[in-house]
Design a protein around this motif. Structure first.
Motif, PDB file in Angstrom:
ATOM      1  N   ILE A 147      -9.550 -12.149  -6.544  1.00 15.72           N
ATOM      2  CA  ILE A 147      -8.200 -12.293  -7.094  1.00 15.72           C
ATOM      3  C   ILE A 147      -7.962 -11.239  -8.168  1.00 15.72           C
ATOM      4  N   ASN A 148      -8.908 -11.086  -9.078  1.00 17.04           N
ATOM      5  CA  ASN A 148      -8.764 -10.088 -10.151  1.00 17.04           C
ATOM      6  C   ASN A 148      -8.756  -8.669  -9.596  1.00 17.04           C
ATOM      7  N   THR A 149      -9.583  -8.409  -8.591  1.00 16.56           N
ATOM      8  CA  THR A 149      -9.639  -7.068  -8.000  1.00 16.56           C
ATOM      9  C   THR A 149      -8.332  -6.712  -7.300  1.00 16.56           C
ATOM     10  N   THR A 150      -7.782  -7.642  -6.522  1.00 14.51           N
ATOM     11  CA  THR A 150      -6.532  -7.325  -5.826  1.00 14.51           C
ATOM     12  C   THR A 150      -5.389  -7.129  -6.813  1.00 14.51           C
ATOM     13  N   ALA A 151      -5.437  -7.832  -7.930  1.00 14.37           N
ATOM     14  CA  ALA A 151      -4.425  -7.610  -8.964  1.00 14.37           C
ATOM     15  C   ALA A 151      -4.520  -6.179  -9.493  1.00 14.37           C
ATOM     16  N   LEU A 152      -5.726  -5.741  -9.789  1.00 10.29           N
ATOM     17  CA  LEU A 152      -5.910  -4.391 -10.323  1.00 10.29           C
ATOM     18  C   LEU A 152      -5.590  -3.319  -9.287  1.00 10.29           C
ATOM     19  N   VAL A 153      -5.901  -3.578  -8.030  1.00 10.88           N
ATOM     20  CA  VAL A 153      -5.558  -2.627  -6.967  1.00 10.88           C
ATOM     21  C   VAL A 153      -4.042  -2.520  -6.842  1.00 10.88           C
ATOM     22  N   GLY A 154      -3.341  -3.640  -6.951  1.00 13.09           N
ATOM     23  CA  GLY A 154      -1.875  -3.605  -6.934  1.00 13.09           C
ATOM     24  C   GLY A 154      -1.320  -2.722  -8.037  1.00 13.09           C
ATOM     25  N   GLY A 155      -1.876  -2.868  -9.226  1.00 14.39           N
ATOM     26  CA  GLY A 155      -1.442  -2.029 -10.343  1.00 14.39           C
ATOM     27  C   GLY A 155      -1.803  -0.565 -10.147  1.00 14.39           C
ATOM     28  N   ALA A 156      -2.939  -0.317  -9.514  1.00 14.35           N
ATOM     29  CA  ALA A 156      -3.388   1.066  -9.315  1.00 14.35           C
ATOM     30  C   ALA A 156      -2.558   1.811  -8.277  1.00 14.35           C
ATOM     31  N   ILE A 157      -2.112   1.121  -7.229  1.00 19.47           N
ATOM     32  CA  ILE A 157      -1.350   1.831  -6.197  1.00 19.47           C
ATOM     33  C   ILE A 157       0.154   1.812  -6.454  1.00 19.47           C
ATOM     34  N   ALA A 158       0.586   1.068  -7.446  1.00 20.80           N
ATOM     35  CA  ALA A 158       2.016   1.001  -7.749  1.00 20.80           C
ATOM     36  C   ALA A 158       2.644   2.386  -7.991  1.00 20.80           C
ATOM     37  N   PRO A 159       2.003   3.256  -8.772  1.00 21.65           N
ATOM     38  CA  PRO A 159       2.630   4.573  -8.982  1.00 21.65           C
ATOM     39  C   PRO A 159       2.827   5.346  -7.680  1.00 21.65           C
ATOM     40  N   VAL A 160       1.876   5.256  -6.781  1.00 24.17           N
ATOM     41  CA  VAL A 160       1.986   5.974  -5.497  1.00 24.17           C
ATOM     42  C   VAL A 160       3.136   5.407  -4.676  1.00 24.17           C
TER      43      VAL A 160
END
Length: 166
Positions: A147-160
């Motif tokens: 859950i925490n990892t997918t949250a961070l991945v969401g934040g990481a790919i948001a700029p792209v």
């Protein structure tokens, strides 16, 4: 609470995996959405004729509401059930995402982002509560980590994603 006796007697199903996929999707979108506004800030500033300082008030409004409402919205999950609270949160933050595009100035943007922050605030506490109900104590680390990892991945790919949708 987790009941070890009833858990030992029941045959595991795939339902907990479906619930985990839902929670991971929820937190992915939560963080994706949270970061997207920062990527769109220059376009929002230009459209509403805002200074950088004024835009910072918008970000602060979200952060204050998110911090202030995390415990109360988490407690609502204890009172009304996490499923009901998470569904209400998704509906509210979807509504306020749409309303963000309709703002006419600084004050309305601050109000919308404040309510948006309050609506998102209980996601992590309620996700943790769901994990505590669906997984035994020795098996909670992996789901909570996902859950925490997918949250961070969401934040990481948001700029792209934002670059390609603007």
């Amino acid at each position: 609470m987790y009941d070890a006796v009833s858990h030992a007697e029941s045959k595991p199903t795939k339902a907990r995996h479906i619930v985990l996929m839902y929670l991971c999707s929820l937190t992915f979108i939560l963080y994706l959405d949270r970061v997207c506004i920062s990527q769109a800030a220059s376009a929002i500033r230009a459209d509403l004729r805002l200074e950088k300082t004024e835009m910072s008030y918008v970000f602060v409004a979200f952060s204050i509401a998110y911090g202030a409402f995390m415990v109360p919205v988490g407690r609502l999950g204890d009172k009304w059930g996490s499923r009901s609270v998470l569904i209400a949160m998704v509906l509210l933050w979807s509504l306020f995402t749409a309303l963000t595009g309709l703002v006419g100035g600084l004050v309305s943007l601050i109000v919308i982002r404040f309510i948006f922050g309050a609506a998102e605030a209980g996601a992590m506490p309620n996700c943790a509560r769901v994990v505590s109900r669906w997984y035994p104590p020795t098996g909670r680390g992996l789901p909570q980590g996902l859950i925490n990892t997918t949250a961070l991945v969401g934040g990481a790919i948001a700029p792209v994603i934002t670059v390609y949708t603007m």
